[in-house]
Structures are given as C-alpha cells and as structure tokens.
Design a protein around this motif. Structure first.
Motif, PDB file in Angstrom:
ATOM      1  N   ARG A 119       0.939  -1.156  -0.014  1.00  0.00           N
ATOM      2  CA  ARG A 119      -0.064  -0.082   0.114  1.00  0.00           C
ATOM      3  C   ARG A 119       0.678   1.308   0.196  1.00  0.00           C
ATOM      4  O   ARG A 119       0.448   2.235  -0.540  1.00  0.00           O
ATOM      5  CB  ARG A 119      -0.788   0.148   1.203  1.00  0.00           C
ATOM      6  CG  ARG A 119      -2.198  -0.842   1.051  1.00  0.00           C
ATOM      7  CD  ARG A 119      -3.126  -0.522   2.089  1.00  0.00           C
ATOM      8  NE  ARG A 119      -3.768   0.776   1.911  1.00  0.00           N
ATOM      9  CZ  ARG A 119      -4.586   1.055   0.810  1.00  0.00           C
ATOM     10  NH1 ARG A 119      -5.265   0.184   0.106  1.00  0.00           N
ATOM     11  NH2 ARG A 119      -5.062   2.375   0.655  1.00  0.00           N
ATOM     12  N   LEU A 130       3.776   1.458  -1.144  1.00  0.00           N
ATOM     13  CA  LEU A 130       4.291   1.734  -2.555  1.00  0.00           C
ATOM     14  C   LEU A 130       3.373   2.207  -3.397  1.00  0.00           C
ATOM     15  O   LEU A 130       3.856   2.951  -4.563  1.00  0.00           O
ATOM     16  CB  LEU A 130       5.102   0.392  -2.838  1.00  0.00           C
ATOM     17  CG  LEU A 130       6.382  -0.076  -2.408  1.00  0.00           C
ATOM     18  CD1 LEU A 130       6.733  -1.380  -2.864  1.00  0.00           C
ATOM     19  CD2 LEU A 130       7.445   0.843  -2.582  1.00  0.00           C
ATOM     20  N   GLY A 131       2.105   1.592  -3.276  1.00  0.00           N
ATOM     21  CA  GLY A 131       1.107   2.127  -4.270  1.00  0.00           C
ATOM     22  C   GLY A 131       0.845   3.571  -4.033  1.00  0.00           C
ATOM     23  O   GLY A 131       0.306   4.051  -4.987  1.00  0.00           O
ATOM     24  N   GLY A 132       1.091   4.099  -3.041  1.00  0.00           N
ATOM     25  CA  GLY A 132       0.690   5.513  -3.059  1.00  0.00           C
ATOM     26  C   GLY A 132      -0.099   6.404  -2.099  1.00  0.00           C
ATOM     27  O   GLY A 132       0.178   6.315  -0.907  1.00  0.00           O
TER      28      GLY A 132
END
Lengths: 134, 134
Positions: free
Chosen positions: B127, B129-131
DNA sequence: CTAGACCCTGTACCAAAGTACGGAGTCAAC
DNA sequence: GTTGACTCCGTACTTTGGTACAGGGTCTAG
C-alpha cells in the motif's frame, strides 16, 4: 473519472521521460494502453499509480525485475511475499553497506598513513597498491 | 631475472582471466608486450605488478578510469595527487553509505510496520508503495 | 491551412567491466 | 606427427536502466 491522458502527460506526472515509460512497457512493467483516442493511446489513473509505484520501489533499491515481482503481488493475500522481498532487500543493502565500510576504512588507513609519513620518499598509497606484502 | 611468462600464466598469477588482461590492454591500463618468444608475447614482473595494482585499486572501489590516473602517478613526486584521489574516493564511498543507510531505514520501517499490523487487510508495504500520501 | 507540439513504431546507442566466440596459428609432449 | 592446450586477433554479446534518433502520422491553435 479516470482522467484521459496521453503518454507525455503520464510521464510528466510521474516525473519520468516518455522514453522511460515506453521502456517500462517493453519490460512488461506497465501495460501499453489498449484504448486510443484518435490515433493516440490514452492512459488513466491506474497507469499513473503503477508508474509511481515503480519509482518508489526503485528509490528503495529494488531493481526492475524485483519490481515486476512486487507488482505481481496482491495487497490482500501476498503480505508474506512482500515482507520476504523487503527483508531480502534489507539483507542486500546491509551487505553492501558492510562492503563499503570495509573499503572506507582501508582507504582511511592509506590516507592517514600518507599524511603521517614525513619521509619525502615514495608515496605510501601508491606503494601499497603497487604491492610487495599485502 | 624477470620471469618470462605468457598471457595465460600472467592472468592466472593475478587471478583474472586472459580476456580480462586483453581488455585492460585495450583500455590502455596495461601495455601489450612488445617482446615475443616465437609467436607468443612474453610478459614479465612489471606487467604482473601492474595487474595486481589494478586489482587492488579495484577492490578499493576505484573504477578503471580512475585507476588509469593512479597508474600515471609517480611514487616519488605525486603524493599530493594520490592523496587527493583517495580522499575523493572516500567522500564518494561515504555518500554511497549514507544513501544506503537511508534506504535501509525506510525498508526497516516498512517491514516492521507490516509485522505489527494485525489487520488481515491490505499489506502495508504494497500500500505504501502504491501511493496516496507519501 | 499551416506550423509547432505532440505521438507512433522500431531500432540503435550509452556506460562499465568484462565475457564469449570464431578461426587461425603454434608449441610441447607423447 | 598428431593431439591437446595454449595464443593471437577481431568482433560481438552481456547486464541494467535507460536515452536518442529516424521517419513517419496527427492534433490543436492561430
């Protein structure tokens, strides 16, 4: 909803070049948009998110192949795998730090030896590199 | 005196491959032997010393271009330059260590966050990393 | 309607430090 | 007198993460 964006805007939004986006597409990290608006391919929020994911992971030292694995993971079900990859990367980073620290102290030694040698004679650094005993 | 050695023996003595020796010759780090014994070129102690110098310098993190500069120095008269190059390399190594340490702590944070999150829900690593926020 | 900015596809090139390969010649030993 | 290991020389390929270019097509504004 999902903004319709061409590749140039997509690239700029993620802080990379257009060629980089295409390169990621070639590498299979990012899908080439299927939909076109006229002659140009159109991207949306999901591609932008993915691009940012790649950049963040890269900043953490993951290489593109590893990022491909990360991207294949599912937030819901693959926590174990994500942790394993992160731990492996930590070990990796630690190893590199150790290496660099040993190089660092060897260099320090050479320099301080050179500084404290008053003999006008040969340079201790070059002599050490050059050989005889090690 | 100076042992007469062919390229294979030279390479083995320095712990590198024949192709590597030839590569260093192409790069101008090592002279191609002028003398031949029959059809084969013959090397001596000075080439071996030089080859070892290259390997030692490499182990200290110098790249081949930098090693070329080191090799151009004179033990007697270029102490200043040798020290300068070594100090520059130290700075370089320190910078890389800092970088790696910051990456290391970011990764640590992610992993320990993931370990302490009991929610069966989405993986905090993926999550993050995903932003959303950063 | 035309200029400039943008896009498409494909291919080639960059650094760094080698490694591999092809085709020929040669040297030492058995 | 031939086999096997070694050498010579030149070129091409490897890895990683892009970057650059060529030769088009297209979209938008003035």
């Amino acid at each position: 909803m999902s903004s319709e964006i061409t590749i140039g805007t997509l690239a700029r939004s993620a802080g990379v070049g257009v060629e980089t986006v295409r390169y990621y597409q070639r590498r299979g990290l990012l899908a080439t948009a299927g939909t076109k608006k006229g002659a140009f391919r159109v991207y949306g929020d999901s591609e932008l998110a993915r691009l940012r994911f790649i950049r963040r992971a890269q900043a953490l030292g993951f290489k593109l192949d590893e990022i491909a694995s990360l991207l294949a993971l599912d937030e819901e079900t693959d926590r174990e795998s994500a942790r394993a990859l992160a731990r492996a990367k930590i070990a990796d980073v630690e190893e590199r730090i150790r290496q660099l620290q040993s190089v660092h102290s060897a260099l320090q030694e050479l320099v301080s030896c050179c500084e404290h040698t008053e003999a006008p004679a040969p340079c201790p650094i070059l002599r050490t590199l050059g050989g005889e005993a090690n």
